[in-house]
Design a protein around this motif. Structure first.
Motif, PDB file in Angstrom:
ATOM      1  N   GLY A  16       0.812  -1.217   0.000  1.00  0.00           N
ATOM      2  CA  GLY A  16       0.000   0.000   0.000  1.00  0.00           C
ATOM      3  C   GLY A  16       0.838   1.256   0.000  1.00  0.00           C
ATOM      4  O   GLY A  16       0.516   2.231  -0.689  1.00  0.00           O
ATOM      5  N   ASP A  17       1.930   1.244   0.771  1.00  0.00           N
ATOM      6  CA  ASP A  17       2.799   2.420   0.820  1.00  0.00           C
ATOM      7  C   ASP A  17       3.459   2.663  -0.532  1.00  0.00           C
ATOM      8  O   ASP A  17       3.574   3.818  -0.986  1.00  0.00           O
ATOM      9  CB  ASP A  17       3.873   2.235   1.899  1.00  0.00           C
ATOM     10  CG  ASP A  17       3.285   2.207   3.296  1.00  0.00           C
ATOM     11  OD1 ASP A  17       2.176   2.742   3.506  1.00  0.00           O
ATOM     12  OD2 ASP A  17       3.942   1.632   4.192  1.00  0.00           O
TER      13      ASP A  17
ATOM     14  N   LEU B  89       2.342   1.751  -3.488  1.00  0.00           N
ATOM     15  CA  LEU B  89       1.356   2.180  -4.483  1.00  0.00           C
ATOM     16  C   LEU B  89       0.908   3.613  -4.240  1.00  0.00           C
ATOM     17  O   LEU B  89       0.685   4.366  -5.193  1.00  0.00           O
ATOM     18  CB  LEU B  89       0.161   1.232  -4.488  1.00  0.00           C
ATOM     19  CG  LEU B  89       0.482  -0.227  -4.839  1.00  0.00           C
ATOM     20  CD1 LEU B  89      -0.801  -1.044  -4.945  1.00  0.00           C
ATOM     21  CD2 LEU B  89       1.298  -0.329  -6.121  1.00  0.00           C
ATOM     22  N   ASP B  90       0.787   4.002  -2.986  1.00  0.00           N
ATOM     23  CA  ASP B  90       0.403   5.390  -2.681  1.00  0.00           C
ATOM     24  C   ASP B  90       1.450   6.382  -3.178  1.00  0.00           C
ATOM     25  O   ASP B  90       1.108   7.485  -3.616  1.00  0.00           O
ATOM     26  CB  ASP B  90       0.194   5.567  -1.177  1.00  0.00           C
ATOM     27  CG  ASP B  90      -1.079   4.915  -0.676  1.00  0.00           C
ATOM     28  OD1 ASP B  90      -1.947   4.591  -1.504  1.00  0.00           O
ATOM     29  OD2 ASP B  90      -1.196   4.716   0.550  1.00  0.00           O
ATOM     30  N   GLY B  91       2.701   6.007  -3.095  1.00  0.00           N
ATOM     31  CA  GLY B  91       3.770   6.902  -3.541  1.00  0.00           C
ATOM     32  C   GLY B  91       4.523   6.334  -4.726  1.00  0.00           C
ATOM     33  O   GLY B  91       5.742   6.506  -4.834  1.00  0.00           O
TER      34      GLY B  91
ATOM     35  N   ASP C 293       0.756  -8.375   1.964  1.00  0.00           N
ATOM     36  CA  ASP C 293       0.944  -6.987   1.534  1.00  0.00           C
ATOM     37  C   ASP C 293       2.423  -6.611   1.604  1.00  0.00           C
ATOM     38  O   ASP C 293       2.775  -5.442   1.657  1.00  0.00           O
ATOM     39  CB  ASP C 293       0.101  -6.036   2.390  1.00  0.00           C
ATOM     40  CG  ASP C 293       0.568  -5.993   3.836  1.00  0.00           C
ATOM     41  OD1 ASP C 293       1.372  -6.866   4.248  1.00  0.00           O
ATOM     42  OD2 ASP C 293       0.133  -5.083   4.573  1.00  0.00           O
TER      43      ASP C 293
ATOM     44  N   ASP D 200       1.409   5.605 -14.968  1.00  0.00           N
ATOM     45  CA  ASP D 200       0.446   6.032 -13.959  1.00  0.00           C
ATOM     46  C   ASP D 200      -0.643   4.999 -13.702  1.00  0.00           C
ATOM     47  O   ASP D 200      -1.378   5.109 -12.703  1.00  0.00           O
ATOM     48  CB  ASP D 200      -0.198   7.360 -14.370  1.00  0.00           C
ATOM     49  CG  ASP D 200       0.777   8.524 -14.347  1.00  0.00           C
ATOM     50  OD1 ASP D 200       1.855   8.380 -13.735  1.00  0.00           O
ATOM     51  OD2 ASP D 200       0.463   9.567 -14.953  1.00  0.00           O
TER      52      ASP D 200
ATOM     53  N   PRO E 265      -0.418   1.405 -10.352  1.00  0.00           N
ATOM     54  CA  PRO E 265      -0.976   1.187  -9.013  1.00  0.00           C
ATOM     55  C   PRO E 265      -2.374   0.581  -9.022  1.00  0.00           C
ATOM     56  O   PRO E 265      -2.673  -0.308  -8.205  1.00  0.00           O
ATOM     57  CB  PRO E 265      -0.971   2.599  -8.405  1.00  0.00           C
ATOM     58  CG  PRO E 265       0.151   3.299  -9.104  1.00  0.00           C
ATOM     59  CD  PRO E 265       0.086   2.784 -10.512  1.00  0.00           C
TER      60      PRO E 265
ATOM     61  N   THR F 167      -3.339  -2.987  -7.373  1.00  0.00           N
ATOM     62  CA  THR F 167      -4.383  -3.018  -6.340  1.00  0.00           C
ATOM     63  C   THR F 167      -5.398  -4.113  -6.636  1.00  0.00           C
ATOM     64  O   THR F 167      -5.809  -4.863  -5.739  1.00  0.00           O
ATOM     65  CB  THR F 167      -5.079  -1.654  -6.243  1.00  0.00           C
ATOM     66  OG1 THR F 167      -4.117  -0.670  -5.836  1.00  0.00           O
ATOM     67  CG2 THR F 167      -6.220  -1.679  -5.239  1.00  0.00           C
TER      68      THR F 167
END
Length: 439
Positions: free
Chosen positions: A197-198, A200-202, A222, A314, A317, A321
């Motif tokens: 998650g970290d 993919l967020d950044g 994860d 872009d 992610p 997900t």
């Protein structure tokens, strides 16, 4: 790859053929003679390197042209232009360059391929500012289906050069290639665990945080292993991993122990999520500095088959997900990590990064395993954003679909029809992904 008495299989063992004629040319003249003989008898020829493609791109139907005896270093000049015969393996090229103070700008994580095979299928490494291996090409010599020769560069036969940098072995047989090397450099490697998650967020920030960045996500968890390689001068000094640690982590844990876990998962698929969790919990941090080719490349002793899609950067992610959701829901038990890399846009007609900054998402399953819904999910998700499959890795697309993914697709197929009008350099796979010559 095994070539004995007309029997052949690729590295993964998922492509096999028996009863073909095998030719080991030692020169451009012998390559030309084999092509002319085949054309006169209505037979088709496929050139092959080391058989590291998972698709049937190199699978012969009549004649296999094995370039293992056409593999010499021709020249390295003072500006770093290195010319080699097309059958030279990358690991030998890296050694030849290192001995002379040069390095290739970027590499994939396997170096067993031949130069011609790696170029022809669009092999790439990772690095937001760097293109694939074909972007390092400066000239090439082709032997055409009629036996004639063609020297190609940006200044001579430029239209052929533009396309043949990633030519699928469909335009002619590569005789020699000239690559632009650069002064030898080192890489400072940093590896460590991270949460999916970290990352993919950044995603954009992380994947551009240094020169060469990638990560491996362990499905059913994860957890990820990140790899960040920063270019540093050789003069700053090398600090390689101690020999015992390299053997323990890269041979024992990453190959021998991993092979055992894969085998256990094949016997009892229900164990795969638990095994993935055990593997992910064991991820640690390490850092070292070594010559670039030693850091770029990893040994892969556990055999697998692979699908890799190139997508607009872009979009990665969202695809990851959804793959995470599929794995968490138990829709497929995936024992291999998913590899994520990036590359800069280029101008090569059949490059997976043609015209756009790209992220690569690669899924693997053990050799002799049905990839089933796992590969199907990646293909569907990537297809929804115009994803392009790696030419050497499994996919289900045909020429009609690929034409919609590549704006210059028809430019390539028209050139193919001109250079090989009767399809001497063809097979059923090329007929599927490019269309029959003249079709």
């Amino acid at each position: 790859m095994i070539t004995e008495d007309g029997n052949w299989r690729n590295w993964a063992g998922n492509q096999r053929v028996a009863g073909v004629d095998v030719v080991h040319p030692t020169s451009a003249d012998e390559i030309a003679a084999a092509l002319v003989r085949a054309g006169e008898s209505g037979r088709r020829v496929r050139p092959i390197g080391s058989g590291h493609s998972f698709t049937a791109i190199g699978r012969p139907e009549d004649v296999q042209l094995v370039l293992d005896r056409h593999a010499a270093l021709v020249d390295v000049d003072g500006a770093g232009l290195v010319t080699v015969q097309a059958g030279m393996p990358l690991h030998r090229l890296n050694a030849e360059l290192a001995a002379r103070g040069w390095s290739l700008t970027n590499l994939g994580d396997i170096d067993r391929q031949t130069v011609s095979g790696a170029l022809s299928t669009g092999t790439h490494g990772t690095g937001a500012r760097f293109g694939g291996l074909a972007t390092q090409l400066r000239a090439l010599d082709l032997v055409l289906a009629d036996g004639s020769r063609l020297h190609c560069s940006a200044d001579e036969n430029a239209d052929v050069f533009a396309a043949a940098r990633i030519g699928l072995g469909a335009l002619g047989v590569l005789d020699t290639v000239t690559l632009q090397a650069e002064p030898a450099f080192a890489l400072r490697a940093e590896e460590g665990p991270a949460r999916l998650g970290d990352l993919l967020d950044g995603f954009g920030e992380f994947m551009t945080s240094t020169d060469h960045v990638e990560f491996y996500w362990f499905p059913h968890t994860d957890r990820c292993l990140t790899k960040r390689n920063t270019r540093v001068p050789l003069e700053s000094g090398l600090a390689p991993l101690p020999r015992w640690r390299a053997v323990w982590e890269d041979e024992v844990l990453s190959n021998i122990v991993f092979a055992g876990m894969v085998a256990a998962g094949r016997r009892r698929p229900a164990l795969i999520p638990q095994l993935a969790a055990v593997t992910a919990r064991g991820l640690g941090r390490r850092s070292w500095t070594d010559a670039s080719h030693r850091v770029f490349v990893s040994r892969r002793r556990v055999r697998f088959v692979e699908m890799e899609y190139a997508v607009p950067r872009d979009e990665a992610p969202a695809i990851l997900t959804e793959l995470h959701r599929i794995a968490a829901a138990g829709e497929f038990q995936a024992s291999f990590p998913v590899e994520v890399r990036v590359a800069a846009a280029d101008d090569i007609p059949l490059s997976t990064a043609s015209g756009r900054d790209t992220a690569y998402i690669a899924a693997h399953v053990p050799a002799r395993t049905d990839p089933g819904s796992w590969f199907a999910a990646l293909e569907s998700l990537a297809g929804s954003v115009g994803g392009r499959p790696h030419w050497g890795k499994l996919h289900g697309l045909d020429a009609a679909a690929l034409r919609t993914r590549y704006p210059r697709f028809d430019e390539f197929t028209a050139l193919r029809a001109r250079l090989d009008p009767v399809g001497v350099l063809g097979n059923a796979h090329l007929d599927r992904v490019l269309g029959p010559v003249g079709g």
